[in-house]
Design an enzyme around this catalytic site. Structure first.
Site, short mmCIF file in Angstrom:
data_model
loop_
_atom_site.label_atom_id
_atom_site.label_comp_id
_atom_site.label_asym_id
_atom_site.label_seq_id
_atom_site.Cartn_x
_atom_site.Cartn_y
_atom_site.Cartn_z
N THR A 119 -12.73 17.92 -3.49
CA THR A 119 -11.65 17.52 -4.40
C THR A 119 -11.11 18.77 -5.08
O THR A 119 -11.89 19.60 -5.55
CB THR A 119 -12.17 16.51 -5.45
OG1 THR A 119 -13.32 17.07 -6.10
CG2 THR A 119 -12.56 15.20 -4.80
N LEU B 126 -10.38 -0.03 -21.26
CA LEU B 126 -10.33 -0.89 -20.06
C LEU B 126 -11.72 -1.16 -19.52
O LEU B 126 -12.00 -2.24 -19.00
CB LEU B 126 -9.48 -0.22 -18.97
CG LEU B 126 -7.98 -0.47 -18.99
CD1 LEU B 126 -7.33 -0.06 -20.29
CD2 LEU B 126 -7.30 0.22 -17.82
N GLU C 17 -15.05 2.29 -12.33
CA GLU C 17 -16.28 2.23 -13.13
C GLU C 17 -17.52 2.16 -12.24
O GLU C 17 -18.56 2.75 -12.57
CB GLU C 17 -16.23 1.04 -14.10
CG GLU C 17 -15.15 1.14 -15.17
CD GLU C 17 -15.25 2.41 -16.01
OE1 GLU C 17 -16.34 2.99 -16.13
OE2 GLU C 17 -14.20 2.83 -16.55
N GLN D 3 -9.00 20.53 -10.99
CA GLN D 3 -7.94 19.80 -11.72
C GLN D 3 -8.13 20.02 -13.21
O GLN D 3 -9.24 20.00 -13.71
CB GLN D 3 -8.04 18.30 -11.35
CG GLN D 3 -6.94 17.45 -11.95
CD GLN D 3 -6.94 16.03 -11.38
OE1 GLN D 3 -7.11 15.83 -10.17
NE2 GLN D 3 -6.76 15.04 -12.24
ZN LIG Z 1 -14.19 6.98 -15.81
#
Ligand SMILES: [Zn+2]
Length: 416
Positions: A256, A189, A229, A259
């Site tokens: 954060t 992407l 991005e 994870q």
């Molecule tokens: Zn990335």
């Protein structure tokens, strides 16, 4: 989640590790970074030094960073197309810029979906974006540059970033954010450089199917590939720390949660994993995860501080760029570009051009609120007349703007 600081090489991601069942690679920025380090050994040292500078900036702002003024980043879109489908419309790029201006100011309507436990750290990053209004030589620009190419599918070999290999050259990265829009092979992407690499390669590459909103490909159809991005371009890392599924990697941000690996689709809150086993779980709705566009809607305060560390060190010069300042154009020299008749009209009208040939012409019609009701780009407009129609729009005054590479003129029309 901040743990011990790891050298960037330890963050090696395995090629296609991020490929999901639909053969989509949500982001290839880490693979791209490793590729750059392999051919440029000095880059690792630069990245390590940059991390030290970032840590110092973060330590100096323990309660988060508040910008003294909004930073507006000039964007040049290099649309490199091998066929008409890839040559996406101005409207797609306008929509994309609007998404960025919402997401980086916490003006996105889905910010209301942020779980209450994280609402206090959901950040207005105080960054905005403009279409570049002047090119590096100081000439007028629309912020959109279109390049027709014989290549219609691009790998990450950087050919798209060089005119000599069928792509488009980067503009001065100290003044502009370069965004190449093209067809990327392998289901990728998008990918971006981090600060510190080669100037000629600096910027974001987006596959055209995922740029903008209307006309994009679900579930990556809300312009968030660019939001993600550009996060990398501003030095943000993936929220899980790119350590496979271990709990040792870090995104170098303290607020954060730790994870294990990336999330896809649209998880349900709260979602826990092997690294954060209790509620509220992991922050899958963060722009730096891999969830669907509709299911990512926040940057954290810690990420904002990290972004501003980049804007005050490695990307400092972008803060004083004049790329968003329009070039002064003497309107008198442009009176003959076009005329409009009839006005008032019930819908149909004609634009008449003094010259039969206008290169790189953009025609945009705005209402009095500044909303675009029509836009069209011509690489070469070889007509002396264009017949347009505003039927279906509300009665009132509209402004028709014609831009070429060297001139701009606006005329008024009244719709009855
Ligand atoms: Zn990335």
């Amino acid at each position: 989640m901040k743990k011990k600081l790891l050298p960037a090489l330890a963050l090696l991601s395995i090629a296609f590790s991020s490929m999901n069942a639909q053969n989509i690679v949500r982001c290839a920025s880490y693979d791209y970074m490793q590729q750059q380090i392999a051919v440029n050994p000095g880059l690792q040292q630069k990245l390590d030094q940059d991390e030290i500078n970032t840590a110092a900036f973060t330590a100096a702002h323990p309660n988060g960073y508040n910008a003294r003024a909004i930073c507006t980043i000039p964007v040049i879109f290099h649309v490199v197309y091998g066929n008409a489908t890839q040559n996406i419309s101005n409207q797609r790029l306008i929509d994309q810029l609007a998404v960025l201006n919402k997401d980086y100011r916490k003006l996105n309507t889905d910010a209301s979906l942020v779980p209450s436990t994280w609402q206090s750290i959901a950040a207005d990053c105080e960054i905005e974006f403009c279409f570049a209004q002047r090119d590096p030589s100081g000439n007028f620009s629309t912020g959109i540059q279109r390049t027709s190419s014989t290549t219609s599918s691009w790998t990450m070999n950087d050919n798209v970033k060089h005119a000599s290999t069928g792509g488009a050259d980067a503009w001065d990265r100290s003044k502009y954010l370069n965004i190449w829009v093209c067809s990327i092979s392998g289901g990728i992407l998008g990918y971006s450089t981090f600060p510190g690499g080669s100037a000629s390669l600096d910027g974001v590459v987006l596959s055209y199917q995922y740029v903008g909103v209307a006309g994009t490909s679900a579930p990556y159809n809300k312009g968030r590939t660019a939001t993600h991005e550009i996060g990398h371009w501003l030095n943000l890392r993936h929220i899980w720390g790119d350590d496979g599924s271990a709990c040792s990697g870090s995104d170098m941000v303290t607020d954060t949660p730790n994870q294990a690996s990336e999330n896809y689709g649209c998880p349900t809150f709260p979602t826990t994993d092997a690294c954060t086993t209790t509620s509220p779980g992991v922050m899958w709705m963060n722009y730096m995860d891999y969830t669907d566009d509709a299911c990512m809607y926040m940057f954290s305060s810690g990420q904002k501080t990290r972004i501003w560390a980049a804007l005050n060190t490695s990307r400092l010069s972008i803060q004083t760029s004049n790329g968003c300042t329009p070039v002064g154009i003497a309107e008198a020299t442009m009176q003959n570009i076009f005329s409009v008749h009839p006005s008032p009209t019930t819908g149909a009208f004609t634009l008449e051009f003094g010259n039969a040939s206008q290169e790189n012409t953009d025609i945009t019609i705005f209402n009095t609120l500044g909303e675009i009701v029509y836009t069209q780009h011509y690489d070469a407009l070889n007509e002396t007349e264009l017949h347009l129609n505003l039927e279906g729009n509300s009665a009132g005054i509209y402004f028709i703007e014609v831009r070429t590479s060297t001139a701009r003129s606006t005329k008024k029309i009244i719709l009855q």
